[in-house]
Design a protein around this motif. Structure first.
Motif, PDB file in Angstrom:
ATOM      1  N   GLN A  22      -1.767  -5.248  -1.105  1.00  0.00           N
ATOM      2  CA  GLN A  22      -2.262  -5.139   0.250  1.00  0.00           C
ATOM      3  C   GLN A  22      -3.233  -3.958   0.331  1.00  0.00           C
ATOM      4  OE1 GLN A  22       1.306  -4.383   2.420  1.00  0.00           O
ATOM      5  NE2 GLN A  22       1.978  -6.523   2.447  1.00  0.00           N
ATOM      6  N   PRO A  23      -4.209  -4.000   1.248  1.00  0.00           N
ATOM      7  CA  PRO A  23      -5.039  -2.797   1.462  1.00  0.00           C
ATOM      8  C   PRO A  23      -4.157  -1.600   1.774  1.00  0.00           C
ATOM      9  CG  PRO A  23      -5.980  -4.691   2.589  1.00  0.00           C
ATOM     10  CD  PRO A  23      -4.637  -5.137   2.083  1.00  0.00           C
ATOM     11  N   GLY A  24      -4.422  -0.511   1.093  1.00  0.00           N
ATOM     12  CA  GLY A  24      -3.592   0.682   1.229  1.00  0.00           C
ATOM     13  C   GLY A  24      -2.389   0.683   0.308  1.00  0.00           C
ATOM     14  N   GLY A  25      -2.202  -0.390  -0.460  1.00  0.00           N
ATOM     15  CA  GLY A  25      -1.062  -0.491  -1.358  1.00  0.00           C
ATOM     16  C   GLY A  25      -1.226   0.343  -2.615  1.00  0.00           C
ATOM     17  N   THR A  26      -0.130   0.466  -3.350  1.00  0.00           N
ATOM     18  CA  THR A  26      -0.076   1.360  -4.509  1.00  0.00           C
ATOM     19  C   THR A  26       0.234   0.579  -5.785  1.00  0.00           C
ATOM     20  OG1 THR A  26       0.703   3.185  -3.134  1.00  0.00           O
ATOM     21  CG2 THR A  26       1.059   3.386  -5.510  1.00  0.00           C
ATOM     22  N   ALA A  27      -0.551   0.837  -6.817  1.00  0.00           N
ATOM     23  CA  ALA A  27      -0.280   0.310  -8.149  1.00  0.00           C
ATOM     24  C   ALA A  27       0.351   1.407  -8.994  1.00  0.00           C
ATOM     25  CB  ALA A  27      -1.567  -0.177  -8.808  1.00  0.00           C
ATOM     26  N   ILE A  28       1.410   1.045  -9.715  1.00  0.00           N
ATOM     27  CA  ILE A  28       2.063   1.966 -10.646  1.00  0.00           C
ATOM     28  C   ILE A  28       2.005   1.312 -12.022  1.00  0.00           C
ATOM     29  CG2 ILE A  28       4.165   3.217 -11.218  1.00  0.00           C
ATOM     30  CD1 ILE A  28       4.959   3.087  -8.287  1.00  0.00           C
ATOM     31  N   ILE A  84       1.699   7.372 -16.945  1.00  0.00           N
ATOM     32  CA  ILE A  84       1.886   6.525 -15.769  1.00  0.00           C
ATOM     33  C   ILE A  84       0.770   6.839 -14.793  1.00  0.00           C
ATOM     34  CG2 ILE A  84       3.386   5.971 -13.820  1.00  0.00           C
ATOM     35  CD1 ILE A  84       5.769   6.719 -15.602  1.00  0.00           C
ATOM     36  N   ALA A  85       0.004   5.817 -14.441  1.00  0.00           N
ATOM     37  CA  ALA A  85      -1.068   5.964 -13.459  1.00  0.00           C
ATOM     38  C   ALA A  85      -0.590   5.435 -12.119  1.00  0.00           C
ATOM     39  CB  ALA A  85      -2.307   5.197 -13.904  1.00  0.00           C
ATOM     40  N   VAL A  86      -0.846   6.196 -11.072  1.00  0.00           N
ATOM     41  CA  VAL A  86      -0.569   5.776  -9.703  1.00  0.00           C
ATOM     42  C   VAL A  86      -1.919   5.701  -9.001  1.00  0.00           C
ATOM     43  CG1 VAL A  86       0.653   6.295  -7.571  1.00  0.00           C
ATOM     44  CG2 VAL A  86       1.669   6.941  -9.777  1.00  0.00           C
ATOM     45  N   ALA A  87      -2.253   4.518  -8.482  1.00  0.00           N
ATOM     46  CA  ALA A  87      -3.586   4.295  -7.915  1.00  0.00           C
ATOM     47  C   ALA A  87      -3.469   3.523  -6.610  1.00  0.00           C
ATOM     48  CB  ALA A  87      -4.455   3.531  -8.907  1.00  0.00           C
ATOM     49  N   ILE A  88      -4.452   3.729  -5.730  1.00  0.00           N
ATOM     50  CA  ILE A  88      -4.427   3.155  -4.388  1.00  0.00           C
ATOM     51  C   ILE A  88      -5.538   2.114  -4.237  1.00  0.00           C
ATOM     52  CG2 ILE A  88      -4.566   3.655  -1.913  1.00  0.00           C
ATOM     53  CD1 ILE A  88      -2.149   4.887  -3.337  1.00  0.00           C
ATOM     54  N   LYS A  89      -5.204   0.995  -3.595  1.00  0.00           N
ATOM     55  CA  LYS A  89      -6.224   0.052  -3.154  1.00  0.00           C
ATOM     56  C   LYS A  89      -6.693   0.499  -1.779  1.00  0.00           C
ATOM     57  CE  LYS A  89      -7.065  -4.826  -2.095  1.00  0.00           C
ATOM     58  NZ  LYS A  89      -6.529  -6.221  -2.225  1.00  0.00           N
ATOM     59  N   PRO A  90      -7.950   0.890  -1.633  1.00  0.00           N
ATOM     60  CA  PRO A  90      -8.379   1.466  -0.350  1.00  0.00           C
ATOM     61  C   PRO A  90      -8.354   0.439   0.782  1.00  0.00           C
ATOM     62  CG  PRO A  90     -10.260   1.103  -1.801  1.00  0.00           C
ATOM     63  CD  PRO A  90      -9.027   0.844  -2.616  1.00  0.00           C
ATOM     64  N   VAL A  91      -8.195   0.960   1.981  1.00  0.00           N
ATOM     65  CA  VAL A  91      -8.237   0.139   3.183  1.00  0.00           C
ATOM     66  C   VAL A  91      -9.700  -0.033   3.591  1.00  0.00           C
ATOM     67  CG1 VAL A  91      -7.592   0.016   5.631  1.00  0.00           C
ATOM     68  CG2 VAL A  91      -5.982   0.925   3.937  1.00  0.00           C
ATOM     69  N   ASP A  92     -10.078  -1.249   3.882  1.00  0.00           N
ATOM     70  CA  ASP A  92     -11.431  -1.501   4.408  1.00  0.00           C
ATOM     71  C   ASP A  92     -11.529  -0.871   5.794  1.00  0.00           C
ATOM     72  OD1 ASP A  92     -13.779  -2.528   5.513  1.00  0.00           O
ATOM     73  OD2 ASP A  92     -13.575  -4.463   4.484  1.00  0.00           O
ATOM     74  N   PRO A  93     -12.421   0.091   6.000  1.00  0.00           N
ATOM     75  CA  PRO A  93     -12.492   0.781   7.293  1.00  0.00           C
ATOM     76  C   PRO A  93     -12.803  -0.175   8.446  1.00  0.00           C
ATOM     77  CG  PRO A  93     -14.400   1.314   5.933  1.00  0.00           C
ATOM     78  CD  PRO A  93     -13.420   0.613   5.043  1.00  0.00           C
ATOM     79  N   ARG A  94     -13.378  -1.328   8.131  1.00  0.00           N
ATOM     80  CA  ARG A  94     -13.691  -2.303   9.198  1.00  0.00           C
ATOM     81  C   ARG A  94     -12.427  -3.013   9.667  1.00  0.00           C
ATOM     82  NH1 ARG A  94     -18.067  -5.533   5.816  1.00  0.00           N
ATOM     83  NH2 ARG A  94     -16.352  -5.227   4.346  1.00  0.00           N
ATOM     84  N   GLN A  95     -11.366  -2.983   8.809  1.00  0.00           N
ATOM     85  CA  GLN A  95     -10.135  -3.678   9.158  1.00  0.00           C
ATOM     86  C   GLN A  95      -9.069  -2.738   9.700  1.00  0.00           C
ATOM     87  OE1 GLN A  95      -9.013  -5.674   5.549  1.00  0.00           O
ATOM     88  NE2 GLN A  95     -10.612  -7.205   5.714  1.00  0.00           N
ATOM     89  N   GLY A  96      -9.189  -1.431   9.398  1.00  0.00           N
ATOM     90  CA  GLY A  96      -8.177  -0.467   9.810  1.00  0.00           C
ATOM     91  C   GLY A  96      -6.980  -0.523   8.915  1.00  0.00           C
ATOM     92  N   ALA A  97      -6.005   0.346   9.178  1.00  0.00           N
ATOM     93  CA  ALA A  97      -4.810   0.439   8.328  1.00  0.00           C
ATOM     94  C   ALA A  97      -3.899  -0.749   8.540  1.00  0.00           C
ATOM     95  CB  ALA A  97      -4.076   1.719   8.659  1.00  0.00           C
TER      96      ALA A  97
END
Length: 245
Positions: A157-163, A232-245
């Motif tokens: 999901q936008p704002g989600g986290t990959a580990i 271990i990499a922790v990375a974020i899928k950014p939120v599209d600013p046009r869609q909001g959180a």
């Protein structure tokens, strides 16, 4: 196509070439990774303490995870990690191309939602999107790591986290392996379905950034950091600013 033109195509558009090759790879080609049991393996004892801490931190930082405790595990193997997470209250869905691993998992952990599948399939189209995607000790096995990274990204999901975890490589560890004569054992050339990519923090960062991830943080675990067993990499899928959180 001449050899020169073919080489030029690879340099100019490696992703297009990768997609075409991956599309012709059926699951059977990569389904033979063997499993002898459905228990945790020794390296999980190194990885899971940090994984649990990361998940706890995410839960405290993100109120949505209080009610949406879903995780997608890309490369769930024999199901042992999914079971360990489910015992902590997480709702895990997972796929793995190993038919033997999934068969063991389904027999040992019948309540888990684990299936045969790979990063080269439309996983997000089948399973949807999740607040957390976990992929442990997988990317070093991938023929097409950019497709793997794209699958992880699409599943979030936008704002989600990959580990993500993989064996660590860096200057001092590489030097130690070379000077102690352990390179043959480390590179596992005789291991069918074994490691075919050897990642450093730099190369894995490039891969994840190419896929669109931001806020990438690395943790080295097992031994002292310069000669760590895993990262271990922790990375974020950014939120599209046009869609909001």
């Amino acid at each position: 196509m001449s050899g020169l033109k073919h080489f030029t195509l690879l340099l100019v558009s490696p992703q297009r070439f990768t997609d075409r090759q991956a599309a012709s790879m059926d699951r059977k080609t990569i389904s033979g990774f063997p499993y002898e049991h459905a228990d945790l393996k020794p390296h999980h004892g190194i990885l899971l303490p940090l994984i649990h801490r990361q998940l706890n931190a995410l839960e405290h930082a993100n109120l949505r995870l209080k009610t949406d405790r879903r995780i997608f595990e890309l490369g769930c193997g024999n199901g042992a990690v999914a079971q360990a997470l489910s015992e902590k209250g997480w709702n895990v869905t997972g796929v793995d191309p190993s038919s033997e691993g999934i068969a063991l998992a389904n027999r040992r952990y019948p309540s888990l939602n684990l299936h045969e599948g790979s990063a080269y399939e439309d996983l997000s189209g089948t399973y949807g999107q999740y607040p957390v995607v976990l992929s442990l000790e997988v990317v070093e096995h991938t023929y097409f790591p950019r497709l793997w990274a794209a699958a992880v990204y699409a599943l979030l999901q936008p704002g989600g986290t990959a580990i993500i975890s993989t064996p660590y490589h860096g200057y001092w560890k590489n030097l130690a392996l070379a000077t102690t004569g352990q390179l043959d054992d480390h590179f596992t050339a005789l291991w069918d379905h074994g490691h075919i990519k050897f990642w450093s923090i730099k190369t894995l960062t490039i891969l994840l950034r190419e896929a669109g991830f931001t806020d990438i943080v690395f943790h080295r675990v097992g031994r002292l950091p310069p000669i760590a067993k895993h990262m271990i990499a922790v990375a974020i899928k950014p939120v599209d600013p046009r869609q909001g959180a």
